[in-house]
Design an enzyme around this catalytic site. Structure first.
Site, PDB file in Angstrom:
ATOM      1  CG  ASP A 142      -1.558  -1.101   1.176  1.00  0.00           C
ATOM      2  OD1 ASP A 142      -2.282  -1.645   0.101  1.00  0.00           O
ATOM      3  OD2 ASP A 142      -2.227  -1.786   2.373  1.00  0.00           O
TER       4      ASP A 142
ATOM      5  N   GLY B 158      -4.715  -4.291  -3.707  1.00  0.00           N
ATOM      6  CA  GLY B 158      -5.894  -3.098  -3.884  1.00  0.00           C
ATOM      7  C   GLY B 158      -5.109  -1.834  -4.397  1.00  0.00           C
ATOM      8  CG  HIS B 159      -2.440  -2.114  -7.052  1.00  0.00           C
ATOM      9  ND1 HIS B 159      -1.594  -2.838  -7.921  1.00  0.00           N
ATOM     10  CD2 HIS B 159      -2.324  -2.652  -5.504  1.00  0.00           C
ATOM     11  CE1 HIS B 159      -0.934  -3.626  -7.275  1.00  0.00           C
ATOM     12  NE2 HIS B 159      -1.045  -3.494  -5.770  1.00  0.00           N
TER      13      HIS B 159
ATOM     14  CD  GLN C 194       0.373  -9.057  -2.854  1.00  0.00           C
ATOM     15  OE1 GLN C 194       0.901  -9.656  -3.804  1.00  0.00           O
ATOM     16  NE2 GLN C 194      -0.803  -8.409  -2.821  1.00  0.00           N
TER      17      GLN C 194
ATOM     18  CE  LYS D  47       2.165  -2.550  -4.487  1.00  0.00           C
ATOM     19  NZ  LYS D  47       1.824  -2.067  -3.123  1.00  0.00           N
TER      20      LYS D  47
HETATM   21  P1  GDP Z   1      -0.930   0.294  -3.488  1.00  0.00           P
HETATM   22  O1  GDP Z   1      -1.364  -0.760  -3.163  1.00  0.00           O
HETATM   23  O2  GDP Z   1       0.676   0.509  -3.307  1.00  0.00           O
HETATM   24  O3  GDP Z   1      -1.115   0.557  -4.832  1.00  0.00           O
HETATM   25  O4  GDP Z   1      -1.491   1.496  -2.683  1.00  0.00           O
HETATM   26  P2  GDP Z   1      -3.101   1.800  -2.442  1.00  0.00           P
HETATM   27  O5  GDP Z   1      -3.852   2.228  -3.355  1.00  0.00           O
HETATM   28  O6  GDP Z   1      -3.292   0.405  -1.608  1.00  0.00           O
HETATM   29  O7  GDP Z   1      -2.864   2.679  -1.013  1.00  0.00           O
HETATM   30  C1  GDP Z   1      -2.268   4.040  -1.563  1.00  0.00           C
HETATM   31  C2  GDP Z   1      -3.288   5.233  -1.089  1.00  0.00           C
HETATM   32  O8  GDP Z   1      -2.735   6.448  -0.817  1.00  0.00           O
HETATM   33  C3  GDP Z   1      -4.305   5.310  -1.868  1.00  0.00           C
HETATM   34  O9  GDP Z   1      -5.580   5.571  -1.488  1.00  0.00           O
HETATM   35  C4  GDP Z   1      -3.837   6.363  -2.927  1.00  0.00           C
HETATM   36  O10 GDP Z   1      -4.851   7.311  -3.870  1.00  0.00           O
HETATM   37  C5  GDP Z   1      -3.169   7.299  -1.868  1.00  0.00           C
HETATM   38  N1  GDP Z   1      -1.926   8.189  -2.314  1.00  0.00           N
HETATM   39  C6  GDP Z   1      -0.750   7.594  -3.203  1.00  0.00           C
HETATM   40  N2  GDP Z   1       0.093   8.753  -3.317  1.00  0.00           N
HETATM   41  C7  GDP Z   1      -0.306   9.373  -2.520  1.00  0.00           C
HETATM   42  C8  GDP Z   1       0.367  10.711  -2.042  1.00  0.00           C
HETATM   43  O11 GDP Z   1       1.360  11.071  -2.262  1.00  0.00           O
HETATM   44  N3  GDP Z   1      -0.217  11.516  -1.167  1.00  0.00           N
HETATM   45  C9  GDP Z   1      -1.625  11.175  -0.501  1.00  0.00           C
HETATM   46  N4  GDP Z   1      -2.177  11.757   0.262  1.00  0.00           N
HETATM   47  N5  GDP Z   1      -2.163  10.054  -0.829  1.00  0.00           N
HETATM   48  C10 GDP Z   1      -1.565   9.167  -1.926  1.00  0.00           C
HETATM   49  P1  IMO Z   2      -1.148  -4.285  -2.390  1.00  0.00           P
HETATM   50  O1  IMO Z   2      -0.648  -4.751  -3.437  1.00  0.00           O
HETATM   51  C1  IMO Z   2      -0.748  -4.779   1.971  1.00  0.00           C
HETATM   52  C2  IMO Z   2      -1.029  -8.832   3.664  1.00  0.00           C
HETATM   53  C3  IMO Z   2      -2.089  -9.317   4.510  1.00  0.00           C
HETATM   54  C4  IMO Z   2      -1.477 -10.253   5.393  1.00  0.00           C
HETATM   55  C5  IMO Z   2      -0.340 -10.844   4.467  1.00  0.00           C
HETATM   56  C6  IMO Z   2      -0.821 -12.227   3.882  1.00  0.00           C
HETATM   57  O2  IMO Z   2      -2.371  -3.396  -2.238  1.00  0.00           O
HETATM   58  O3  IMO Z   2       0.107  -3.389  -1.588  1.00  0.00           O
HETATM   59  P2  IMO Z   2      -2.343 -12.936   1.797  1.00  0.00           P
HETATM   60  O4  IMO Z   2      -3.940 -12.720   1.816  1.00  0.00           O
HETATM   61  O5  IMO Z   2      -1.699 -12.286   0.865  1.00  0.00           O
HETATM   62  O6  IMO Z   2      -2.033 -14.357   2.109  1.00  0.00           O
HETATM   63  O7  IMO Z   2      -1.923 -12.445   3.181  1.00  0.00           O
HETATM   64  O8  IMO Z   2       0.073  -9.914   3.155  1.00  0.00           O
HETATM   65  N1  IMO Z   2      -1.203  -8.200   2.285  1.00  0.00           N
HETATM   66  C7  IMO Z   2      -1.162  -6.979   2.022  1.00  0.00           C
HETATM   67  N2  IMO Z   2      -0.972  -5.941   2.736  1.00  0.00           N
HETATM   68  N3  IMO Z   2      -1.000  -4.560   0.781  1.00  0.00           N
HETATM   69  C8  IMO Z   2      -1.223  -5.555  -0.007  1.00  0.00           C
HETATM   70  O9  IMO Z   2      -1.271  -5.618  -1.404  1.00  0.00           O
HETATM   71  C9  IMO Z   2      -1.309  -6.623   0.495  1.00  0.00           C
HETATM   72  N4  IMO Z   2      -1.463  -7.911   0.180  1.00  0.00           N
HETATM   73  C10 IMO Z   2      -1.340  -9.091   1.433  1.00  0.00           C
HETATM   74  O10 IMO Z   2      -2.658  -8.262   5.067  1.00  0.00           O
HETATM   75  O11 IMO Z   2      -0.810  -9.606   6.404  1.00  0.00           O
HETATM   76 MG    MG Z   3      -3.063  -1.565  -1.812  1.00  0.00          MG
END
Ligand code: GDP
Ligand code: IMO
Ligand code: MG
Length: 418
Positions: free
Chosen positions: A13, A40-41, A233, A16
């Protein structure tokens, strides 16, 4: 610049998807190489928020071919739900291709994920319960069902007899085997007839998208086209290099990008690690710089640190440069993107862990905050001196350049660091 990898440098998270969306403007293909719908992207464009789990984050650009690579485990119901939602919002998904070697997730994988977690009691991993671990376990023990098995026709030596009939028969066989495992663990047997029927229909739907993606990508490389490999991840959730057993069941690190796409390491020339300006983790496992105080709560609140997939509150803490240095080594990072710097706008003081003491406890450098709204900053000069000092410290300590700084969720909320 033929192949770029984007990989999470922390526990997921990191933002990416936002960086992938940004870089996808200059790439012809965006390829997911591991994981599944545990990811969750989030991409935000013009006030529209897209939460993607399986569809690659480049899908929003009409010029990009999104590819689900061989290293991914695919949950067909989720894939089509996601495609339908995107199409209803005007995003064309017809270019999406799925590797014939990608393994499929079935309802028994989810049932087993829940049973395994329940049996661990206090030692729970805190998985997303999406069936990821059991699906990869089946792959490793050579019991998995691959997407290529849905292709109709007489089949060939590589794909067995092929066709939907043999796919349905294999789904039935695996369903019955797994039902025995589920009931042995105290769970309720699944309705195999229903699963066979539902997944045969999904099989017909996915069949036209299923191709040999390795050929597809290498033909693209031969034509001089560029490819972006999208990690899900992160480094410290890596099955081999993460905080085992509190990890996922695939290899998000850059080596996994080669295995999971079929592109050899010689082609990788840009490997971008993504890190927040602080740190989060969802689920169990060690977290040396975790902030179990009001500052941790503030990071959750201001950073909206709740999981996109499970809605769980993320654990929060300070940036850990010891981990980041390790991430540089494990992935051969060529650069870093530092996201969510704006979340620290109101902090009077910012802690950064530069080393661990003899007992393994984090040692912090304390930097003065900038206490200014940086969300409109687009150039290095727009950033206050204290914010620049944090970025400079990270680059100096980790010894790779920080090239992108995130100042908000939207596609254009970035500072290109020069
Ligand atoms: P990912 O799994 O690495 O793709 O990241 P996620 O989408 O799960 O979580 C990142 C969250 O931070 C999302 O809600 C994005 O919209 C938000 N986000 C990404 N870059 C920035 C930033 O530079 N500033 C802020 N405030 N939010 C950001
Ligand atoms: P993105 O791509 C954050 C974590 C779960 C748990 C561990 C194993 O959005 O960064 P799993 O269901 O994969 O067997 O769970 O990995 N986990 C993540 N944490 N971001 C993710 O994906 C994750 N995908 C799995 O919370 O600790
Ligand atoms: Mg994510």
């Amino acid at each position: 610049m033929p192949v770029t990898v984007v990989v999470g440098a922390q526990w997921g998270d990191e933002g990416k998807a936002k960086v992938i969306d940004l870089l996808a403007a200059d790439h012809a293909y965006v390829v997911r190489y591991q994981g599944g719908h545990n990811a969750g992207h989030t991409v935000v464009v013009d006030d529209q928020r897209y939460a993607l789990q399986l569809v690659p984050s480049g899908v929003l650009y009409p010029h990009v071919v999104p590819v689900i690579g061989n290293g991914v485990v695919v949950d067909l119901p989720t894939l089509f739900q996601e495609i339908d939602t995107l199409q209803s919002r005007g995003i064309d998904c017809s270019r999406l291709r799925v590797s014939d070697r990608a393994h499929l997730i079935f309802p028994w994988h989810q049932a087993l994920d829940a049973l395994h977690e329940a049996s661990r009691g206090d030692e729970r991993i805190g998985t997303t319960l999406k069936g990821i671990g059991p699906a990869y376990a089946d792959k490793a023990r050579r019991d998995g069902i691959r997407a290529g098995e849905v292709r109709s026709g007489s089949g060939d030596a590589e794909h067995g007899s092929g066709g939907m009939e043999s796919f349905a028969a294999e789904v039935r066989r695996q369903g019955e085997i797994h039902n025995r495992e589920i009931t042995a663990l105290g769970g309720t047997a699944l309705d195999v007839d229903e699963i066979v029927e539902r997944f045969t229909a999904l099989g017909w739907r996915v069949a036209p998208m299923v191709v040999d993606t390795v050929e597809l990508l290498h033909d693209a490389l031969d034509r001089g086209e560029s490819i972006l490999l999208e990690g899900a991840q992160a480094t410290f959730l890596d099955l081999d290099h993460g905080t085992y057993p509190y990890v996922t069941s695939s290899n998000p690190t850059a080596g996994g990008a080669c295995v999971g796409s079929g592109i050899g390491p010689r082609h990788l020339d840009r490997i971008v690690g993504i890190t927040k300006a602080y740190c989060t983790r969802v689920g169990g496992g060690p977290f040396p710089t975790e902030a179990l105080d009001e500052w941790g709560d503030k990071l959750v609140e201001i950073g909206h640190e709740y999981g996109t997939v499970t809605g769980r509150r993320r654990r929060t803490g300070w940036l850990d440069l010891v981990m980041l240095r390790k991430a540089v080594r494990l992935n051969s990072l060529t650069e870093l993107a530092l996201t969510k710097l704006d979340v620290l706008d109101t902090f009077p003081e910012i802690l950064v862990c530069t080393e661990y003491d003899a007992e393994g406890r984090p040692v912090y450098e304390r930097l003065p905050g900038w206490q200014t709204d940086i969300s409109a900053a687009r150039t290095v000069d727009d950033l206050p001196a204290n914010a620049r000092a944090l970025v400079t410290l990270v680059a100096a300590e980790v010894r790779v350049p920080v090239t992108i700084v995130g100042t908000g969720p939207a596609r254009d909320a970035v500072v290109a660091w020069t």
